[in-house]
Design an enzyme around this catalytic site. Structure first.
Site, mmCIF file in Angstrom:
data_model
loop_
_atom_site.group_PDB
_atom_site.id
_atom_site.type_symbol
_atom_site.label_atom_id
_atom_site.label_comp_id
_atom_site.label_asym_id
_atom_site.label_seq_id
_atom_site.Cartn_x
_atom_site.Cartn_y
_atom_site.Cartn_z
ATOM 1 N N ILE A 198 15.499 73.363 70.605
ATOM 2 C CA ILE A 198 16.665 73.721 69.855
ATOM 3 C C ILE A 198 17.619 73.992 70.856
ATOM 4 O O ILE A 198 17.485 74.979 71.731
ATOM 5 C CB ILE A 198 16.516 74.655 68.792
ATOM 6 C CG1 ILE A 198 15.324 74.270 67.708
ATOM 7 C CG2 ILE A 198 17.774 74.972 68.065
ATOM 8 C CD1 ILE A 198 14.143 75.143 68.096
ATOM 9 N N ASP A 199 18.781 73.609 70.843
ATOM 10 C CA ASP A 199 20.032 73.853 71.757
ATOM 11 C C ASP A 199 20.432 75.301 71.301
ATOM 12 O O ASP A 199 20.725 75.557 69.966
ATOM 13 C CB ASP A 199 21.103 72.740 71.761
ATOM 14 C CG ASP A 199 20.777 71.466 72.345
ATOM 15 O OD1 ASP A 199 19.741 71.468 72.953
ATOM 16 O OD2 ASP A 199 21.426 70.635 72.223
ATOM 17 N N LYS A 200 21.047 76.086 72.244
ATOM 18 C CA LYS A 200 21.542 77.282 71.997
ATOM 19 C C LYS A 200 22.708 77.196 71.014
ATOM 20 O O LYS A 200 22.677 77.987 70.043
ATOM 21 C CB LYS A 200 22.054 78.068 73.033
ATOM 22 C CG LYS A 200 22.946 79.090 72.886
ATOM 23 C CD LYS A 200 23.418 79.735 74.271
ATOM 24 C CE LYS A 200 24.586 80.622 74.112
ATOM 25 N NZ LYS A 200 25.210 81.280 75.357
ATOM 26 N N HIS A 250 18.622 67.372 74.341
ATOM 27 C CA HIS A 250 19.885 66.841 74.283
ATOM 28 C C HIS A 250 20.222 65.260 73.805
ATOM 29 O O HIS A 250 21.127 64.666 74.383
ATOM 30 C CB HIS A 250 20.493 67.304 75.564
ATOM 31 C CG HIS A 250 20.677 68.453 75.797
ATOM 32 N ND1 HIS A 250 21.138 68.722 77.334
ATOM 33 C CD2 HIS A 250 20.352 69.587 75.495
ATOM 34 C CE1 HIS A 250 21.162 70.201 77.569
ATOM 35 N NE2 HIS A 250 20.626 70.692 76.196
#
Length: 259
Positions: free
Chosen positions: A66-68, A166
């Site tokens: 999971i991206d921040k 990403h």
């Protein structure tokens, strides 16, 4: 991992799994510069209160990346069996994931598929890159469908077959439509539009409202590791992204009206 009493948005939980609606800005794993306040810190506290024991506390049952700055539904396995079965589904690409993104430009087609390998950038190892020749990186497949066109940006629905780091951000940059305000992949500047100061001010206002990439993981579906039944969750578009979409809707209507 130090357990911390961090408020978490948990729309669903049972003996085997836990779903968290992660807000933007929340780091997932403790690391350099982020030793506290992470999702893992909060989950450790939550599971401790329930006296759930997971052998590897550092993972705390997390089975996907999971991206921040992405708002996303996260599934947590609360025991080793659940973790193993969930991880297998992600590996086999049988998990349903639907994202909503605001991207720069007016896409030529209403829907399409991007099949381009993704791997670490050969110079800057902290970011990812597309490798169309297939000589580097791993297979990555993204399906997209246009939801709404706003002249200079487009609201798009994405469905992932693979889960590379990403992936959506890299694939959209590759086809010339980086995510709105994605600083890592070239979306934090005016990519499409006019040279008028009024337009520049409008974009700056949008960036101030949404100080991150315009990406939201709206749906998450998978086979429940406990009972074997399909289970699916949905989350509303976050307030910052929703406000920017509405601003673009109003702006576009103003252009059509000749204002």
């Amino acid at each position: 991992v130090i357990p911390e009493n961090i408020p978490l948005n948990i729309p669903y939980e049972d003996d085997d799994i836990l779903i968290v609606n992660k807000p933007s800005g929340m780091v997932v794993h403790p690391g350099c510069g982020n030793y506290s306040g992470t999702l893992i810190n909060g989950l450790s506290w939550h599971l401790q209160q329930e006296k759930v024991e997971i052998d590897n506390l550092h993972r705390v049952g997390l089975v996907h990346r999971i991206d921040k700055d992405t708002t996303v539904l996260v599934v947590i396995g609360k025991n080793e069996k659940a973790m193993t079965l969930l991880a297998a589904q992600f590996k086999k690409h049988t998990v349903h994931r639907r994202y909503i993104a605001l991207v720069w430009g007016d896409l030529a087609e209403d829907e399409g598929t991007i099949e381009v390998n993704i791997g670490r950038n050969l110079r800057f190892r902290k970011i990812m890159d597309a490798f169309p020749d297939g000589d580097y990186g791993k297979e990555a497949i993204t399906h997209y469908r246009v939801l709404k066109r706003f002249n200079y940006v487009t609201l798009v629905e994405m469905r992932l077959e693979t889960g590379r780091t990403h992936q959506i951000r890299v694939h959209m940059k590759y086809i010339g439509h980086p995510l709105f305000n994605d600083a890592t992949y070239g979306g934090d500047r005016i990519v499409k539009g006019t040279v008028f100061n009024r337009y520049k001010q409008f974009i700056d206002n949008c960036f101030a409202i949404l100080p991150r990439q315009a990406l939201h993981a709206k749906e998450l579906g998978f086979t429940h590791p406990g009972n074997g039944k399909w289970i699916q969750f949905d989350s509303e578009l976050p307030a910052d992204m929703s406000e920017v979409v509405e601003k673009w809707r109003t702006y576009t209507q103003g252009i059509k009206a000749g204002k």
